[in-house]
Motif scaffolding. Structure first.
Motif, PDB file in Angstrom:
ATOM      1  N   PRO A 156       0.963  -0.807   0.104  1.00 37.37           N
ATOM      2  CA  PRO A 156      -0.101   0.253  -0.313  1.00 37.37           C
ATOM      3  C   PRO A 156       1.103   1.073  -0.166  1.00 37.37           C
ATOM      4  N   THR A 157       0.581   2.672  -0.394  1.00 31.97           N
ATOM      5  CA  THR A 157       1.291   3.946  -0.375  1.00 31.97           C
ATOM      6  C   THR A 157       0.969   3.796   1.214  1.00 31.97           C
ATOM      7  N   GLY A 158       0.788   3.409   2.287  1.00 29.45           N
ATOM      8  CA  GLY A 158       0.560   4.143   3.644  1.00 29.45           C
ATOM      9  C   GLY A 158      -0.723   3.944   4.047  1.00 29.45           C
ATOM     10  N   PHE A 159      -0.247   3.656   5.673  1.00 25.17           N
ATOM     11  CA  PHE A 159      -1.723   3.303   6.784  1.00 25.17           C
ATOM     12  C   PHE A 159      -1.694   3.801   7.415  1.00 25.17           C
ATOM     13  N   ASP A 160      -3.572   3.799   7.447  1.00 24.86           N
ATOM     14  CA  ASP A 160      -4.078   4.783   8.915  1.00 24.86           C
ATOM     15  C   ASP A 160      -4.213   3.672   9.798  1.00 24.86           C
ATOM     16  N   LEU A 161      -3.973   4.204  11.257  1.00 21.16           N
ATOM     17  CA  LEU A 161      -4.174   3.292  12.450  1.00 21.16           C
ATOM     18  C   LEU A 161      -5.500   4.012  12.803  1.00 21.16           C
ATOM     19  N   VAL A 162      -6.520   4.000  13.010  1.00 19.17           N
ATOM     20  CA  VAL A 162      -7.698   3.920  14.214  1.00 19.17           C
ATOM     21  C   VAL A 162      -7.966   2.373  14.897  1.00 19.17           C
ATOM     22  N   ALA A 163      -7.556   3.358  16.108  1.00 20.31           N
ATOM     23  CA  ALA A 163      -8.193   2.038  17.107  1.00 20.31           C
ATOM     24  C   ALA A 163      -9.011   2.610  18.711  1.00 20.31           C
ATOM     25  N   HIS A 164      -9.911   1.808  19.277  1.00 19.92           N
ATOM     26  CA  HIS A 164     -11.538   2.192  19.311  1.00 19.92           C
ATOM     27  C   HIS A 164     -10.992   1.183  21.193  1.00 19.92           C
ATOM     28  N   SER A 165     -11.293   1.723  22.225  1.00 28.36           N
ATOM     29  CA  SER A 165     -11.635   1.820  23.120  1.00 28.36           C
ATOM     30  C   SER A 165     -10.513   0.685  23.661  1.00 28.36           C
ATOM     31  N   MET A 166     -10.932  -0.565  24.133  1.00 25.80           N
ATOM     32  CA  MET A 166      -9.953  -1.684  24.642  1.00 25.80           C
ATOM     33  C   MET A 166      -8.865  -1.812  23.325  1.00 25.80           C
ATOM     34  N   GLY A 167      -8.974  -1.944  22.315  1.00 25.10           N
ATOM     35  CA  GLY A 167      -8.324  -1.850  20.939  1.00 25.10           C
ATOM     36  C   GLY A 167      -6.976  -1.352  20.862  1.00 25.10           C
ATOM     37  N   ASN A 168      -7.529   0.236  22.003  1.00 27.49           N
ATOM     38  CA  ASN A 168      -6.242   1.417  21.820  1.00 27.49           C
ATOM     39  C   ASN A 168      -4.876   0.290  22.845  1.00 27.49           C
ATOM     40  N   PHE A 169      -5.563  -0.222  24.048  1.00 27.12           N
ATOM     41  CA  PHE A 169      -4.551  -0.922  24.360  1.00 27.12           C
ATOM     42  C   PHE A 169      -3.613  -2.311  24.294  1.00 27.12           C
ATOM     43  N   LEU A 170      -4.475  -2.591  23.306  1.00 25.83           N
ATOM     44  CA  LEU A 170      -4.226  -3.906  22.228  1.00 25.83           C
ATOM     45  C   LEU A 170      -3.054  -3.182  21.503  1.00 25.83           C
ATOM     46  N   THR A 171      -3.146  -2.544  20.786  1.00 29.99           N
ATOM     47  CA  THR A 171      -1.972  -1.290  19.338  1.00 29.99           C
ATOM     48  C   THR A 171      -1.741  -0.616  20.493  1.00 29.99           C
ATOM     49  N   MET A 172      -1.216   0.319  21.656  1.00 30.20           N
ATOM     50  CA  MET A 172      -0.485   0.598  22.494  1.00 30.20           C
ATOM     51  C   MET A 172       0.795  -0.620  22.433  1.00 30.20           C
ATOM     52  N   GLU A 173       0.363  -1.534  23.344  1.00 31.99           N
ATOM     53  CA  GLU A 173       1.324  -2.598  23.366  1.00 31.99           C
ATOM     54  C   GLU A 173       1.956  -3.564  22.591  1.00 31.99           C
ATOM     55  N   ALA A 174       1.449  -3.801  20.960  1.00 38.23           N
ATOM     56  CA  ALA A 174       2.026  -3.933  20.134  1.00 38.23           C
ATOM     57  C   ALA A 174       2.904  -3.252  19.149  1.00 38.23           C
ATOM     58  N   ILE A 175       2.734  -1.749  19.671  1.00 35.32           N
ATOM     59  CA  ILE A 175       3.308  -0.645  18.904  1.00 35.32           C
ATOM     60  C   ILE A 175       4.951  -0.324  19.910  1.00 35.32           C
ATOM     61  N   ARG A 176       4.391  -0.394  21.613  1.00 35.05           N
ATOM     62  CA  ARG A 176       5.582  -0.308  22.213  1.00 35.05           C
ATOM     63  C   ARG A 176       6.540  -1.543  22.094  1.00 35.05           C
ATOM     64  N   GLN A 177       5.793  -2.782  21.973  1.00 32.61           N
ATOM     65  CA  GLN A 177       6.787  -4.136  21.357  1.00 32.61           C
ATOM     66  C   GLN A 177       8.195  -4.192  19.891  1.00 32.61           C
ATOM     67  N   ALA A 178       7.430  -3.445  19.297  1.00 27.90           N
ATOM     68  CA  ALA A 178       7.887  -2.538  17.448  1.00 27.90           C
ATOM     69  C   ALA A 178       8.483  -1.836  18.169  1.00 27.90           C
ATOM     70  N   ALA A 179       8.658  -0.808  19.059  1.00 22.71           N
ATOM     71  CA  ALA A 179       9.504   0.212  19.706  1.00 22.71           C
ATOM     72  C   ALA A 179      10.599  -0.198  20.041  1.00 22.71           C
ATOM     73  N   MET A 180      10.427  -1.520  20.643  1.00 24.43           N
ATOM     74  CA  MET A 180      11.356  -1.708  21.453  1.00 24.43           C
ATOM     75  C   MET A 180      12.235  -2.834  20.522  1.00 24.43           C
ATOM     76  N   GLN A 181      12.006  -3.428  19.940  1.00 21.86           N
ATOM     77  CA  GLN A 181      12.678  -4.561  18.604  1.00 21.86           C
ATOM     78  C   GLN A 181      13.014  -3.518  17.970  1.00 21.86           C
ATOM     79  N   LYS A 182      12.699  -2.268  17.407  1.00 21.51           N
ATOM     80  CA  LYS A 182      13.125  -0.953  16.799  1.00 21.51           C
ATOM     81  C   LYS A 182      12.314  -1.685  15.665  1.00 21.51           C
ATOM     82  N   ARG A 183      11.412  -2.103  15.269  1.00 21.82           N
ATOM     83  CA  ARG A 183      10.432  -2.135  14.531  1.00 21.82           C
ATOM     84  C   ARG A 183       9.132  -1.383  14.018  1.00 21.82           C
ATOM     85  N   TYR A 184       9.512  -0.087  14.477  1.00 21.58           N
ATOM     86  CA  TYR A 184       8.285   0.372  14.654  1.00 21.58           C
ATOM     87  C   TYR A 184       8.470   1.225  13.365  1.00 21.58           C
ATOM     88  N   ASN A 185       7.669   1.340  12.614  1.00 23.82           N
ATOM     89  CA  ASN A 185       7.017   2.121  11.145  1.00 23.82           C
ATOM     90  C   ASN A 185       8.921   2.493  10.622  1.00 23.82           C
TER      91      ASN A 185
END
Length: 384
Positions: A211-240
């Motif tokens: 794809p050309t790009g991504f837009d990510l939208v999370a709602h309610s408890m889905g934000n907890f999952l999303t932020m945990e995944a982002i945190r994990q990817a950031a710690m592994q130097k793999r975020y974006n």
């Protein structure tokens, strides 16, 4: 003793409210693949449709009209469906059938389900879909749903949101194993934790479809999952690492504010291009706070505290939506969903980098009488 008695009465009251809500019958979920014998989709004037791709950690259901259940599966399952939107659809609403089969003349329907046997088959199909779009429509909208959500709920919400904000790209829903029941809050919370790796894996599959790009939208408890995944990817130097993530919108985040601060600190401020939608009259988050020891959830937290973390905060307290809980304003309030769509269509217009200081003021002009304040590295937007 009086304190304990007061607490007991409060718990009893909250449980009574939950039982009352859970006793109310909702629309049927077993509508996937069901056609209405009285209406031909090909002949129905004014009917709109959206293909929605599915990434899910749910186990397969024995009922093909549910497709996937609320139980946790192994690994990541992949599918797609077509959602039809009735001709009389109103922005901010989801018109659901009260009985079977759904009528496409007045109800959302979910037809043409397809489950992919392999990752490669999913990626190839999604790539073909992306390439068939005009150049302006080759982005992916990834939606991560919240607590108490069935697969059917998640699919129709994704289609409604994409339709109402006139998203020109391809909508994808990441559906984790929510039971879809108000009394299963703890089960749902644990399901988000089991889905963290799968969300990262799913994002990698989407990237393979070019794809050309991504837009990510999370709602309610889905934000907890999303932020945990982002945190994990950031710690592994793999975020974006590809730079394709344009915007992250956290709508009504059901996250402990202290936990959120630990999650976001894994990201340098230059990567905190988050748009946090809050509301201080969110009744769902108020209940969540009460059962979580009285700690504020991010979606109702102090806006200035959030903005100091370097994110853009949008206070939607004064905005009315079609839900009495005030928990789904991102998709139910017409002016909000249309604003999001307008800004996403402008590419990087929601970024909050310092070198683009006019962005928030441009967003502000989309809602009359909006108030904008700078707080630290972040921004605070108050909608009337």
């Amino acid at each position: 003793m009086s304190d304990l008695s007061g607490i007991s009465r409060q718990i009893a009251f909250l449980l009574a409210v939950l039982l009352l809500v859970s006793a109310c019958a909702g629309p049927p979920d077993n509508i996937i693949g069901l056609d209405s014998p009285s209406s031909s989709l090909s002949r129905l004037q004014g009917l709109k449709s959206r293909e929605v791709y599915i990434l899910t950690t749910r186990a397969a259901s024995d009922d093909p009209a549910l497709l996937f259940s609320g139980d946790r599966g192994e690994g990541l399952s992949l599918a797609k469906v077509r959602v039809t939107i009735p001709p009389g659809h109103k922005t901010g609403h989801i018109e659901r059938a009260k009985s079977l089969p759904p009528d496409p003349r007045k109800d959302f329907t979910i037809v043409d389900p397809e489950v992919f046997a392999t990752d490669n088959a999913f990626v190839a199909d999604l790539r073909r879909k992306i390439r068939s779009q005009p150049k302006s429509g080759r982005d992916v909208l990834l939606f991560v749903h919240g607590f108490n959500t069935t697969l059917t709920d998640a699919i129709v919400r994704t289609a409604q949101f994409a339709n109402d904000m006139n998203f020109s790209g391809v909508p994808v829903v990441f559906s984790w194993a929510s039971k879809g029941k108000v009394l299963d809050y703890v089960y749902d919370l644990n399901s988000t934790l089991t889905a963290r790796d799968r969300l990262v894996d799913g994002a990698n599959l989407l990237d393979k479809a070019s794809p050309t790009g991504f837009d990510l939208v999370a709602h309610s408890m889905g934000n907890f999952l999303t932020m945990e995944a982002i945190r994990q990817a950031a710690m592994q130097k793999r975020y974006n690492t590809t730079g394709k993530i344009r915007t992250v919108i956290l709508a009504s985040p059901d996250i402990d504010i202290d936990v959120f601060e630990t999650q976001i600190r894994q990201l340098p401020r230059s990567q905190r291009k988050f748009y946090v939608l809050i509301s201080h009259n969110d009744k769902a988050l108020s209940f969540s706070r009460k059962i979580a020891g009285g700690v504020n959830r991010v979606g109702e937290a102090d806006a200035e505290r959030l903005a100091k973390l370097g994110v853009t905060v949008v206070d939607l307290t004064q905005i009315k939506d079609t839900n009495s809980l005030n928990h789904t304003k991102f998709a139910d309030a017409p002016e909000v969903v249309q604003l999001i769509g307008f800004r996403l269509a402008e590419g990087n217009s929601l970024e909050t980098r310092n070198e683009n200081p006019g962005v928030v003021r441009n967003i502000a002009r989309s809602i009359a009488n909006i108030t904008v304040s700078a707080v630290g590295d972040g921004q605070l937007i108050v909608a009337p």
